[in-house]
Write a protein that holds these residues in place. Structure first.
Motif, PDB file in Angstrom:
ATOM      1  N   ILE A 248      33.649  40.503  42.343  1.00 15.70           N
ATOM      2  CA  ILE A 248      33.592  39.378  43.288  1.00 15.70           C
ATOM      3  C   ILE A 248      34.490  39.654  44.492  1.00 15.70           C
ATOM      4  O   ILE A 248      34.140  39.354  45.639  1.00 15.70           O
ATOM      5  N   SER A 249      35.650  40.264  44.237  1.00 19.19           N
ATOM      6  CA  SER A 249      36.545  40.626  45.345  1.00 19.19           C
ATOM      7  C   SER A 249      35.924  41.692  46.232  1.00 19.19           C
ATOM      8  O   SER A 249      36.170  41.731  47.439  1.00 19.19           O
TER       9      SER A 249
ATOM     10  N   MET B 162      26.430  40.228  39.256  1.00 15.53           N
ATOM     11  CA  MET B 162      26.024  40.589  40.617  1.00 15.53           C
ATOM     12  C   MET B 162      25.515  39.354  41.366  1.00 15.53           C
ATOM     13  O   MET B 162      25.840  39.138  42.543  1.00 15.53           O
ATOM     14  N   ARG B 163      24.721  38.543  40.682  1.00 11.47           N
ATOM     15  CA  ARG B 163      24.157  37.348  41.313  1.00 11.47           C
ATOM     16  C   ARG B 163      25.258  36.360  41.703  1.00 11.47           C
ATOM     17  O   ARG B 163      25.211  35.738  42.774  1.00 11.47           O
TER      18      ARG B 163
ATOM     19  N   SER C 130      24.312  42.960  29.003  1.00 14.11           N
ATOM     20  CA  SER C 130      25.762  42.700  29.023  1.00 14.11           C
ATOM     21  C   SER C 130      26.171  41.695  30.091  1.00 14.11           C
ATOM     22  O   SER C 130      27.320  41.258  30.120  1.00 14.11           O
ATOM     23  N   GLY C 131      25.238  41.330  30.987  1.00  8.24           N
ATOM     24  CA  GLY C 131      25.548  40.343  32.021  1.00  8.24           C
ATOM     25  C   GLY C 131      25.798  40.932  33.390  1.00  8.24           C
ATOM     26  O   GLY C 131      26.329  40.255  34.273  1.00  8.24           O
ATOM     27  N   LYS C 132      25.390  42.196  33.596  1.00  8.22           N
ATOM     28  CA  LYS C 132      25.620  42.847  34.894  1.00  8.22           C
ATOM     29  C   LYS C 132      24.906  42.111  36.025  1.00  8.22           C
ATOM     30  O   LYS C 132      25.506  41.809  37.057  1.00  8.22           O
TER      31      LYS C 132
ATOM     32  N   ILE D  94      27.286  47.306  46.699  1.00  5.69           N
ATOM     33  CA  ILE D  94      27.579  47.012  45.292  1.00  5.69           C
ATOM     34  C   ILE D  94      26.292  47.210  44.494  1.00  5.69           C
ATOM     35  O   ILE D  94      25.312  46.508  44.704  1.00  5.69           O
ATOM     36  N   LEU D  95      26.309  48.174  43.575  1.00  7.42           N
ATOM     37  CA  LEU D  95      25.141  48.539  42.808  1.00  7.42           C
ATOM     38  C   LEU D  95      25.370  48.253  41.325  1.00  7.42           C
ATOM     39  O   LEU D  95      26.518  48.191  40.872  1.00  7.42           O
TER      40      LEU D  95
END
Length: 564
Positions: A189-190, A223-224, A217-219, A309-310
């Motif tokens: 997030i940063s 990202m969203r 895993s929640g990637k 950010i990928l």
């Protein structure tokens, strides 16, 4: 109907034209000024309602509106040149304007008269085709800077960042729970918040950060949620396209983060490694290809400054990567899957609350000159370089310093403060987050590419020594060795290992190619002569015929020598 305000001088206009609900009329008068005839020029009234100036191209546009079906409708922008020439203006027929070759000249004269009446009265607005910084102001739709108007080539992107939505407290509550469950989540997030800092601190390049982890895993959720700093779900894009497509997208997003989800979508490409290296170099360097114009001139180079950010299920850097590309991407593992309840909450919050955090951060960045942020950034860099003591890539540390500053600034934003005197203690707190992430990167590399890989590779070479030939420099061929085509050969002070053998070595340990990234970096992997053997590892030899390898691990040098 009243078409003009009272301060608009329309005497000359009304002497020549009359606008009715059914069209525009040219007035023919006698010497005394009485109207003799009203000649219909075109059905449906047409007006100029605005002038827009694009500084980058030095072009003035005209906003036209057409009265149709009892309502006024805006038409696509036209330049002053386009509304002054017959061929371009006829294209208005595609927008329901009653215009053809027979009345085009009359419509041009009508618009010219109308323009002379309105040009000094209607305020000229700034037209922005791109986002980002310009003269200490960050242009983003909905911020109301300089009465600017945005005309992005991507309407979906405009809708994604056009305005902020939802409640700030709701977003902050979810942010707090997410960061409390994962340091990596706070770091990502940063990273999203750090994008507009690139220009402010004078960072050279557009960094890449890859978040990888197991499926489910929640990637993508993370990202969203990070993308919700700036816009809605449409602000995140699938990582599947061409270099030209990524280039144009990055140009549009300059000054903002570029979110690309699921890199594995491109793993089906036969040239995946070569493509990804070109992709990484292009995005990081911040400029596209040199192109020619139709007139064989040089087209303007697309430039950008984004924080890319990928996400992926596996790492991107492979043994086939040459060093430059590997140093330009920071790969971070999501060590622990996010809890299902938290994933659900993040998805719900990001869908209804977005664009709030980024706009608050921009207000803070605009409140102080760029020199202030440069000083803070340089101090953060000096601190990280001192603590790291040469263990990691300088590019990585510079990116981490940028994220560190963004994290501290956002702490100031969350507290509703604008006093930068309170920033130093927040930088100390953010430093712990960055060092924890750096430690996680280091631990991941140690787990995936520990010393036993060095030793195991040397053992493999030693155990199969008779299967290696040697390269005869005089005749340029491999001689001796019973199975050199399957294993490799010695040449000078190096051993060349066949790529299939090398891949098989990795599979013995059930590790992906990235698992020995450290080994390959230390061993300086390069391609062999003529492409016969594609993996070369720097192995040194003593005076006897058995090889030994110099292993480098965090500044310590050890020699592993096989038994003679």
């Amino acid at each position: 109907m009243q078409l003009f305000k009272t301060n608009v001088k329309v005497t000359e206009f009304y002497q020549k034209y009359k606008i009715k609900a059914d069209g525009i009329y040219l007035l023919h008068r006698d010497k005394q000024g009485a109207i003799l005839q009203e000649q219909l020029i075109t059905h449906k009234p047409l007006l100029i309602t605005g002038f827009l100036y694009e500084p980058e191209a030095d072009i003035t546009y005209v906003q036209l509106e057409l009265y149709h079906a009892r309502a006024w409708h805006k038409l696509p922008l036209k330049t002053l040149e386009e509304i002054s020439r017959t061929n371009p203006i006829i294209t208005l027929a595609n927008n329901n304007v009653d215009i053809n070759i027979s009345n085009a000249r009359q419509v041009i004269e009508y618009l010219s008269c109308l323009r002379s009446c309105l040009q000094e009265v209607l305020p000229q607005q700034k037209l922005c085709k791109y986002l980002g910084w310009e003269q200490d102001k960050f242009y983003l739709p909905g911020r109301g800077i300089d009465n600017s108007v945005f005309m992005l080539s991507d309407g979906e992107l405009y809708q994604a960042v056009a305005h902020a939505e939802g409640e700030w407290e709701t977003w902050l509550a979810t942010y707090g729970r997410l960061c409390g469950s994962s340091i990596v989540a706070r770091f990502i997030i940063s990273c999203a918040l750090a994008a507009p800092l690139l220009e402010r601190v004078g960072f050279k390049g557009s960094p890449l950060v890859l978040l990888y982890g197991k499926k489910g895993s929640g990637k993508s959720t993370l990202m969203r949620f990070a993308a919700s700093v700036w816009g809605n779900d449409n602000f995140m894009y699938p990582c599947n396209g061409t270099l030209s497509g990524f280039e144009l997208r990055a140009k549009l997003l300059s000054g903002l983060p570029f979110f690309l989800d699921d890199v594995q979508l491109m793993r089906g490409r036969a040239d995946f490694n070569d493509f990804m290296q070109a992709f990484i170099y292009m995005l990081f360097n911040g400029y596209g290809k040199q192109r020619a114009t139709k007139e064989l001139g040089s087209a303007k180079l697309n430039r950008w400054q984004t924080l890319n950010i990928l996400s992926s299920e596996t790492t991107v850097v492979t043994p086939e990567f040459y060093g430059g590309a590997a140093r330009r991407i920071l790969e971070i593992s999501l060590p622990k899957a996010l809890e299902r309840e938290l994933i659900s909450e993040c998805n719900k919050t990001s869908a209804h609350c977005y664009g709030l955090a980024g706009r608050r951060l921009l207000d803070l960045l605009e409140a102080h000159p760029a020199e202030v942020w440069q000083q803070f950034y340089e101090k953060a860099c000096d601190r990280l370089f001192l603590l790291d003591d040469g263990k990691h890539e300088a590019t990585w540390l510079m990116v981490l310093a940028l994220v560190l500053l963004a994290d501290a600034l956002f702490a100031l934003v969350r507290a509703g403060e604008n006093d930068i005197e309170k920033l130093p203690p927040l930088l100390d707190a953010a430093e712990e987050v960055v060092l924890t992430v750096l430690g996680e990167i280091e631990n991941s590399e140690e787990r995936e590419s520990g010393t036993y890989y060095h030793e195991a590779l040397v053992d493999t070479v030693s155990a199969n020594y008779d299967c290696f030939g040697y390269f005869d420099d005089a005749h340029k061929k491999v001689v001796n060795g019973t199975g050199y085509k399957s294993y490799g050969f010695f040449y000078g002070d190096k051993v060349y290992i066949n790529s299939k053998v090398f891949t098989g070595f990795l599979k013995q340990f059930d590790k992906p190619a990235k698992s020995i990234k450290t080994l390959l970096r230390d061993a300086k992997l390069i391609e062999a002569d003529e492409g016969r053997f594609t993996k070369q590892l720097n192995l040194t030899f003593n005076n006897c015929y058995r090889p030994r390898m110099v292993c480098m691990k965090y500044g310590e040098q050890r020699e592993v020598e096989s038994a003679a």
